[in-house]
Scaffold this motif. Structure first.
Motif, PDB file in Angstrom:
ATOM      1  N   ALA A   1       7.704  -2.961  11.246  1.00 42.01           N
ATOM      2  CA  ALA A   1       8.989  -3.576  11.247  1.00 42.01           C
ATOM      3  C   ALA A   1       9.825  -2.735  10.248  1.00 42.01           C
ATOM      4  O   ALA A   1      11.009  -2.970  10.198  1.00 42.01           O
ATOM      5  N   VAL A   2       9.190  -2.044   9.573  1.00 34.98           N
ATOM      6  CA  VAL A   2       9.983  -1.312   8.370  1.00 34.98           C
ATOM      7  C   VAL A   2       9.921   0.333   8.546  1.00 34.98           C
ATOM      8  O   VAL A   2       8.680   0.531   8.877  1.00 34.98           O
ATOM      9  N   ARG A   3      11.004   0.736   8.685  1.00 36.84           N
ATOM     10  CA  ARG A   3      11.006   2.267   9.123  1.00 36.84           C
ATOM     11  C   ARG A   3      11.310   3.093   7.758  1.00 36.84           C
ATOM     12  O   ARG A   3      12.646   3.244   7.175  1.00 36.84           O
TER      13      ARG A   3
ATOM     14  N   LEU B   1      14.624   3.307   3.447  1.00 37.21           N
ATOM     15  CA  LEU B   1      13.973   2.724   4.251  1.00 37.21           C
ATOM     16  C   LEU B   1      14.722   1.706   4.964  1.00 37.21           C
ATOM     17  O   LEU B   1      15.939   1.320   4.491  1.00 37.21           O
ATOM     18  N   GLU B   2      14.462   1.394   6.476  1.00 34.42           N
ATOM     19  CA  GLU B   2      15.530   0.713   7.128  1.00 34.42           C
ATOM     20  C   GLU B   2      14.533  -0.630   7.897  1.00 34.42           C
ATOM     21  O   GLU B   2      13.464  -0.285   8.319  1.00 34.42           O
TER      22      GLU B   2
ATOM     23  N   TYR C   1       8.026   6.720   9.191  1.00 35.49           N
ATOM     24  CA  TYR C   1       6.856   6.351   9.250  1.00 35.49           C
ATOM     25  C   TYR C   1       6.768   4.852   9.166  1.00 35.49           C
ATOM     26  O   TYR C   1       7.678   4.169   8.616  1.00 35.49           O
ATOM     27  N   THR C   2       6.020   4.163  10.101  1.00 35.04           N
ATOM     28  CA  THR C   2       5.791   2.988  10.145  1.00 35.04           C
ATOM     29  C   THR C   2       4.075   2.546   9.940  1.00 35.04           C
ATOM     30  O   THR C   2       3.431   3.175  10.198  1.00 35.04           O
ATOM     31  N   PHE C   3       3.810   1.264   9.637  1.00 34.92           N
ATOM     32  CA  PHE C   3       2.574   0.765   9.532  1.00 34.92           C
ATOM     33  C   PHE C   3       2.527  -0.841   9.709  1.00 34.92           C
ATOM     34  O   PHE C   3       3.498  -1.210   9.514  1.00 34.92           O
ATOM     35  N   ASN C   4       1.415  -1.247   9.579  1.00 32.72           N
ATOM     36  CA  ASN C   4       1.170  -2.573   9.790  1.00 32.72           C
ATOM     37  C   ASN C   4       1.897  -3.199  11.013  1.00 32.72           C
ATOM     38  O   ASN C   4       1.456  -3.128  12.095  1.00 32.72           O
TER      39      ASN C   4
ATOM     40  N   SER D   1       0.718  -1.197  -0.105  1.00 34.59           N
ATOM     41  CA  SER D   1       0.163   0.023   0.000  1.00 34.59           C
ATOM     42  C   SER D   1       0.842   1.308   0.049  1.00 34.59           C
ATOM     43  O   SER D   1       0.516   2.327  -0.477  1.00 34.59           O
ATOM     44  N   ILE D   2       2.025   1.557   0.672  1.00 36.81           N
ATOM     45  CA  ILE D   2       2.657   2.521   0.776  1.00 36.81           C
ATOM     46  C   ILE D   2       3.772   2.577  -0.664  1.00 36.81           C
ATOM     47  O   ILE D   2       3.887   3.583  -1.501  1.00 36.81           O
TER      48      ILE D   2
END
Length: 115
Positions: free
Chosen positions: A64-66, A79-80, A58-61, A29-30
């Motif tokens: 785990a991913v920055r 992203l990290e 920004y993180t979502f769901n 989605s992102i």
């Protein structure tokens, strides 16, 4: 090879060293909305040159991913995340690198919606 990269306004600047080959286009989605092409490298291959104090995350769901982005111009240069074996990885948005011929890069499509 060493590449220079930044957000649009230059507030976040970095360099990354490595062999730029295949890039990943994700349909989550992102990523689909941002249109990023990601080049995955170990975190140690990317050095932040400017913007550590300005950068937003920004993180979502599963969080785990920055997703790192500039609050001024809105660009997401990288992203990290930590991978399953504990290593820190960075996914560079190759669209933010200087002098890269995007049309020459092989693109692997990843089904991020399935996660």
């Amino acid at each position: 090879m060493k590449y220079q990269g930044s957000c649009h306004c230059g507030r976040i600047a970095f360099e990354v060293e490595g062999e730029l080959g295949e890039v990943v286009a994700c349909n989550c989605s992102i990523c689909q909305r941002k249109g990023v092409l990601m080049w995955f490298v170990p975190r140690g291959q990317m050095q932040l040159l400017a913007g550590a104090d300005a950068m937003r995350t920004y993180t979502f769901n599963r969080h785990a991913v920055r997703h790192r982005f500039c609050p001024d111009c809105g660009i997401h240069p990288f992203l990290e995340a930590e991978v399953s074996d504990g290593r820190e990885m960075t996914a560079i948005n190759v669209r933010c690198l200087e002098g890269v011929d995007l049309a020459s890069l092989p693109v692997r499509h990843f089904d991020g919606r399935a996660l």
